[in-house]
Design an enzyme around this catalytic site. Structure first.
Site, mmCIF file in Angstrom:
data_model
loop_
_atom_site.group_PDB
_atom_site.id
_atom_site.type_symbol
_atom_site.label_atom_id
_atom_site.label_comp_id
_atom_site.label_asym_id
_atom_site.label_seq_id
_atom_site.Cartn_x
_atom_site.Cartn_y
_atom_site.Cartn_z
ATOM 1 N N THR A 1 1.028 -1.102 -0.065
ATOM 2 C CA THR A 1 0.167 -0.214 -0.101
ATOM 3 C C THR A 1 0.819 1.264 0.151
ATOM 4 O O THR A 1 2.067 0.964 -0.025
ATOM 5 C CB THR A 1 -0.885 -0.109 1.363
ATOM 6 O OG1 THR A 1 -1.609 -1.126 1.226
ATOM 7 C CG2 THR A 1 -1.680 0.984 1.446
ATOM 8 N N THR B 1 -3.995 2.161 -2.196
ATOM 9 C CA THR B 1 -3.456 0.630 -2.182
ATOM 10 C C THR B 1 -4.250 0.215 -3.333
ATOM 11 O O THR B 1 -5.131 0.409 -3.793
ATOM 12 C CB THR B 1 -3.902 -0.019 -0.850
ATOM 13 O OG1 THR B 1 -3.173 -1.180 -0.903
ATOM 14 C CG2 THR B 1 -5.433 -0.053 -0.814
ATOM 15 N N LEU B 2 -3.471 -0.953 -3.685
ATOM 16 C CA LEU B 2 -3.856 -2.047 -4.575
ATOM 17 C C LEU B 2 -4.067 -3.392 -3.716
ATOM 18 O O LEU B 2 -4.326 -4.334 -4.498
ATOM 19 C CB LEU B 2 -2.863 -2.184 -5.827
ATOM 20 C CG LEU B 2 -2.772 -1.289 -6.944
ATOM 21 C CD1 LEU B 2 -1.410 -1.658 -7.919
ATOM 22 C CD2 LEU B 2 -3.775 -1.074 -7.854
ATOM 23 N N ASN B 3 -3.819 -3.336 -2.811
ATOM 24 C CA ASN B 3 -3.629 -4.448 -1.635
ATOM 25 C C ASN B 3 -2.252 -4.955 -1.704
ATOM 26 O O ASN B 3 -1.166 -4.406 -1.022
ATOM 27 C CB ASN B 3 -4.763 -5.367 -1.713
ATOM 28 C CG ASN B 3 -4.951 -6.104 -0.694
ATOM 29 O OD1 ASN B 3 -4.223 -5.839 0.399
ATOM 30 N ND2 ASN B 3 -5.502 -7.387 -0.649
ATOM 31 N N SER C 1 -10.667 -2.305 5.943
ATOM 32 C CA SER C 1 -9.400 -1.819 5.758
ATOM 33 C C SER C 1 -8.655 -1.378 6.981
ATOM 34 O O SER C 1 -9.045 -1.438 8.149
ATOM 35 C CB SER C 1 -9.280 -0.551 4.886
ATOM 36 O OG SER C 1 -7.858 -0.045 4.813
ATOM 37 N N GLY D 1 -0.530 -3.483 5.406
ATOM 38 C CA GLY D 1 -1.638 -4.323 5.523
ATOM 39 C C GLY D 1 -2.152 -4.334 7.088
ATOM 40 O O GLY D 1 -2.199 -3.075 7.700
HETATM 41 N N1 GLY Z 1 -5.375 -3.469 1.719
HETATM 42 C C1 GLY Z 1 -4.735 -3.445 2.986
HETATM 43 C C2 GLY Z 1 -5.735 -2.442 3.825
HETATM 44 O O1 GLY Z 1 -6.481 -1.882 3.290
HETATM 45 O O2 GLY Z 1 -5.766 -2.496 5.029
#
Ligand code: GLY
Length: 565
Positions: free
Chosen positions: A376, A394-396, A447, A469
């Site tokens: 992210t 983010t794209l994750n 998220s 994350g």
């Molecule tokens: N993709 C990570 C989050 O949004 O926490």
């Protein structure tokens, strides 16, 4: 403060003529600026942000320009095919939160990632087009610009187009990341893509993205319609059809980012302003800061046993609550007021014993394995008037779903994995969730992103956030305490090694250098399982010093850069 002299003439690229880079008398680049500061995951994006402010733009203009620039120069997380959250604070103290998080497509369903026996097929929510939620970034930027921007939309987006057309030299870290993803890129993309070369990437190689430049021009000329309708929308839908994705033209047309009310709470005499659900970050951060606020952390010592113990125990409880109570507020009644109730927050610390660890199974039942990677990106901006933006996008996973939209030149997210694919089964970050975060068409996935702004006595004090994350919330938590409880400067606070506990698995993850051997032995004797791990987070932050100067903290774990003037 270090003495510094400012001079121009250092050329770094298209915007370098606009920049004055400050150096200390020792020749070291300074991280302290009088007027404005921008910290991002890539030097080119930071330069773009500063140049926009120097052209008369405000923090939101800079954020829009940085978001699009990161989509070019930081393709593993900077994006137009993903989403994010932006927390804004005006120079007069008004705050606002923009939710441009992705949504589940209409054809998504609760069990879409389960096999016939009801078991989660993890890769299915991680790679390929089926892993993508409906992207929110472009509409988010349009909404941010419409409400707060000062310069024209075209002007804000132009630097990204130039970077995509002209290309930029990849850093050593980027070359290595692109090389390590080559096989997977080839697996998920049948046509040639900008991120794959015949030979290997080397530091300094130019990454040009002409297809992405075309997409950005359509967005420049047509605003949200340039992405959610017309050629680009058709390219996304075609891409989905070719690779078993389910996002439709209607999903794209119906996507809308939303303004939400920030969450805020007190830590000592500071006000913490952060992102509400569908992020879990703001509530968890405020809860944890309030819980440690009455304890003498500074007296106990930085990363000493009682300090670490207390921080780990409040993290454990916050993540347990996250799993049960947090989800998209448009679909699930999040008990926000109850979670932020002072009595409730205090009551959660009742069972903490300094004699021994509280097993996570006693806080909430369950056991799980861990995760894969976290990508992210975060940027922090303060403009010359004192407006501030803290945005995490983010794209994750790194490079998201790995699917590059054919003809569009951009990567689609794999954010669907942030839903509870199966209640009780961990996602890529090892996080478990329940009904609150189950898949429903049109719903946003929970998220951990925690873009945050801190005030002291009504004045702007800090802008902070990070990727990482599940480790996002704890990294922001520690960085804030490093400054406000332990008196570190912004750069030291960002660079300091970190630790992390997320309830399940019941382990304290530690970066190299965090927690010395004596402290570790003491914690282990009390029942804590300490597990070394790779670097976590890349915090980019700005501290407003008592004399009004802006001090940047750019995370040395990446190529992050703080610039200003
Ligand atoms: N993709 C990570 C989050 O949004 O926490």
């Amino acid at each position: 403060m270090r003495s510094k002299k400012t001079f121009s003439g250092l050329l770094f690229g298209a915007f370098c003529l606009e920049l004055l880079v400050s150096f200390s008398a020792t020749g070291q680049e300074s991280n302290q600026f009088k007027h404005a500061a921008v910290v991002t995951a890539h030097p080119e994006a930071s330069k773009v942000g500063v140049a926009i402010i120097k052209k008369g733009g405000n923090a939101v203009d800079a954020a829009v320009a940085v978001q699009f620039a990161l989509a070019v120069v930081y393709p593993n997380a900077g994006n137009i095919g993903g989403g994010g959250f932006l927390v804004y604070r005006s120079k007069t103290g008004q705050s606002d939160a923009l939710d441009y998080r992705e949504k589940a497509p209409e054809k998504a369903s609760r069990d879409m990632y389960l096999d016939a026996k009801g078991n989660a097929i993890t890769d299915k929510s991680l790679y390929g087009a089926l892993a993508s939620g409906v992207p929110g970034t472009v509409d988010g930027m349009v909404k941010a610009h419409t409400k707060y921007g000062k310069l024209s939309w075209k002007r804000d987006i132009e630097p990204a187009i130039e970077l995509a057309e002209r290309g930029f030299p990849v850093t050593a870290q980027q070359a290595s990341e692109l090389n390590s993803h080559k096989e997977r890129f080839l697996k998920y993309n049948k046509k040639a893509i900008a991120f794959v070369k015949n030979d290997l990437w080397k530091e300094g190689d130019l990454l040009k993205q002409p297809e992405l430049a075309k997409t950005l021009k359509l967005i420049r000329d047509n605003g949200r319609k340039g992405f959610y309708e017309g050629t680009v929308a058709t390219a996304i839908v075609n891409s989905m059809k070719q690779t078993l994705g389910v996002i439709t033209a209607a999903d794209l047309k119906n996507y809308h980012a939303v303004w939400r009310k920030t969450v805020s709470g007190k830590y000592k005499n500071y006000t913490v302003i952060s992102m509400p659900p569908p992020s879990s970050g703001g509530i968890a951060l405020i809860t944890m800061l309030k819980q440690v606020g009455d304890y003498p952390l500074n007296k106990w010592g930085f990363q000493k046993d009682s300090t670490v113990q207390l921080m780990v125990e409040v993290e454990r409880r916050a993540y347990a609550d996250r799993a049960s109570y947090l989800g998209d507020p448009d679909f699930f009644k999040v008990p926000q007021a109850a979670l932020l109730n002072n009595d409730y927050i205090k009551s959660r610390t009742d069972g903490i014993s300094f004699a021994k660890a509280t097993p996570s199974s006693e806080v909430k039942p369950g056991t799980l394995p861990l995760y894969e990677s976290e990508q992210t990106t975060h940027y922090s901006i303060v403009d010359s008037e004192g407006n501030a933006v803290s945005a995490t996008t983010t794209l994750n996973g790194s490079y998201g779903s790995l699917v590059v939209v054919d003809g569009g030149g951009f990567i689609m997210n794999n954010e669907m994995d942030d839903f509870s694919v199966k209640p009780g089964t961990p996602n890529m970050y090892g996080l478990v969730g329940g009904e609150a975060n189950s898949i429903v068409p049109g719903k946003r996935m929970l998220s951990s992103m925690t873009p945050t702004i801190i005030e002291e006595n009504g004045n702007l004090r800090m802008v902070v956030g990070t990727p990482g994350g599940s480790t996002i919330i704890t990294s922001v938590f520690q960085t804030i305490l490093n400054v406000l409880a332990f008196g570190q400067d912004m750069q030291a606070a960002v660079a300091a090694p970190r630790f992390h506990h997320q309830w399940l698995p019941d382990e304290v993850f530690v970066e190299k250098g965090a927690i010395d051997d004596t402290t570790r032995a003491k914690l282990e004797s009390k029942g804590y399982k300490i597990t070394p791990r790779e670097p976590m987070g890349r915090v980019d932050a700005i501290l407003v010093k008592p004399n009004g100067e802006l001090e940047t903290g750019a995370d040395p774990r990446g190529n992050d850069k703080g610039l200003g003037y």
